[in-house]
Design a protein around this motif. Structure first.
Motif, short mmCIF file in Angstrom:
data_model
loop_
_atom_site.label_atom_id
_atom_site.label_comp_id
_atom_site.label_asym_id
_atom_site.label_seq_id
_atom_site.Cartn_x
_atom_site.Cartn_y
_atom_site.Cartn_z
N GLY A 63 7.06 -16.98 -14.72
CA GLY A 63 6.04 -18.00 -14.89
C GLY A 63 5.32 -18.39 -13.61
N ARG A 64 5.84 -17.95 -12.48
CA ARG A 64 5.21 -18.27 -11.19
C ARG A 64 4.68 -17.03 -10.47
N PHE A 65 5.37 -15.91 -10.60
CA PHE A 65 4.99 -14.67 -9.92
C PHE A 65 4.45 -13.67 -10.94
N THR A 66 3.52 -12.85 -10.50
CA THR A 66 2.97 -11.79 -11.34
C THR A 66 2.84 -10.51 -10.52
N ILE A 67 3.37 -9.43 -11.06
CA ILE A 67 3.23 -8.13 -10.41
C ILE A 67 2.08 -7.38 -11.07
N SER A 68 1.31 -6.66 -10.26
CA SER A 68 0.21 -5.87 -10.81
C SER A 68 0.00 -4.66 -9.92
N ARG A 69 -0.74 -3.68 -10.45
CA ARG A 69 -1.02 -2.51 -9.64
C ARG A 69 -2.47 -2.10 -9.78
N ASP A 70 -3.00 -1.57 -8.71
CA ASP A 70 -4.38 -1.07 -8.65
C ASP A 70 -4.29 0.43 -8.39
N LEU A 71 -4.43 1.22 -9.43
CA LEU A 71 -4.27 2.66 -9.28
C LEU A 71 -5.36 3.27 -8.40
N ALA A 72 -6.55 2.72 -8.46
CA ALA A 72 -7.66 3.26 -7.67
C ALA A 72 -7.36 3.14 -6.17
N ASN A 73 -6.72 2.05 -5.79
CA ASN A 73 -6.39 1.82 -4.39
C ASN A 73 -4.94 2.12 -4.06
N ASN A 74 -4.20 2.60 -5.06
CA ASN A 74 -2.78 2.96 -4.85
C ASN A 74 -1.99 1.80 -4.24
N THR A 75 -2.19 0.62 -4.79
CA THR A 75 -1.60 -0.59 -4.22
C THR A 75 -0.95 -1.42 -5.31
N ILE A 76 0.19 -2.00 -4.96
CA ILE A 76 0.90 -2.93 -5.84
C ILE A 76 0.75 -4.33 -5.26
N ALA A 133 0.84 -1.19 0.00
CA ALA A 133 0.00 0.00 0.00
C ALA A 133 0.87 1.24 0.00
N ALA A 134 0.62 2.11 -0.96
CA ALA A 134 1.41 3.34 -1.10
C ALA A 134 0.65 4.53 -0.54
N SER A 135 1.40 5.44 0.09
CA SER A 135 0.81 6.68 0.58
C SER A 135 1.80 7.82 0.36
N ARG A 136 1.29 9.02 0.35
CA ARG A 136 2.06 10.24 0.14
C ARG A 136 2.59 10.38 -1.28
N PHE A 137 2.17 9.48 -2.18
CA PHE A 137 2.52 9.65 -3.59
C PHE A 137 1.56 8.78 -4.39
N THR A 138 1.52 9.00 -5.68
CA THR A 138 0.68 8.17 -6.55
C THR A 138 1.56 7.27 -7.40
N LEU A 139 1.06 6.07 -7.66
CA LEU A 139 1.88 5.05 -8.31
C LEU A 139 2.34 5.45 -9.71
N GLU A 140 1.57 6.30 -10.37
CA GLU A 140 1.96 6.67 -11.74
C GLU A 140 3.28 7.42 -11.79
N HIS A 141 3.74 7.93 -10.66
CA HIS A 141 4.93 8.78 -10.66
C HIS A 141 6.22 8.03 -10.36
N TYR A 142 6.11 6.75 -9.95
CA TYR A 142 7.31 6.02 -9.57
C TYR A 142 7.30 4.61 -10.13
N VAL A 143 8.48 4.11 -10.41
CA VAL A 143 8.66 2.69 -10.66
C VAL A 143 8.59 1.98 -9.31
#
Length: 126
Positions: free
Chosen positions: A66-79, A23-33
């Motif tokens: 093939g085993r792990f998948t990374i994803s992000r939810d911009l609405a909830n600011n969560t990776i 969970a990210a706070s104090r910034f939005t995910l679109e601005h950082y890798v």
């Protein structure tokens, strides 16, 4: 400075699955890798997966492809890190981090990462 809080770790049997959240706070995910990293006892911290900020390009370590998948939810600011077919060697403390770029471009951790969460422990054992 952004803040990141990991959750979802725990004990799982080999072959099982877990979903880690960051969970990210104090910034939005679109601005950082954002990257997921892990560190096992006595070993160096390594990048597991990384997702770009604008184009969502993803990177994976060979050991988890093939085993792990990374994803992000911009609405909830969560990776998320979805982990399947877990192995004993996946046991580690998992960290998420945010910054300028993935290890492919900036080298081994801390590399291009500027701020880190405190980690969540994943234990794969029968």
């Amino acid at each position: 400075q952004g803040q990141l809080v990991e959750s979802g770790g725990g004990l799982v049997q080999p072959g099982g699955s877990l979903r880690l959240s960051c969970a990210a706070s104090r910034f939005t995910l679109e601005h950082y890798v954002i990257g997921w990293f892990r560190q096992a006892p006595g070993q160096e911290r390594e990048e597991v997966s990384c997702i770009g900020n604008s184009d969502e390009t993803t990177h994976y370590a060979d050991s988890v492809k093939g085993r792990f998948t990374i994803s992000r939810d911009l609405a909830n600011n969560t990776i998320y890190l979805h982990m399947n077919a877990l192995k004993a060697e996946d046991t580690a403390v998992y960290y998420c981090a945010g910054g300028r770029g993935c290890s492919a471009d900036f080298g081994a951790p801390p590399g291009g990462m500027d701020f880190w969460g405190k980690g969540t422990l994943v234990t794969v054992s029968s």
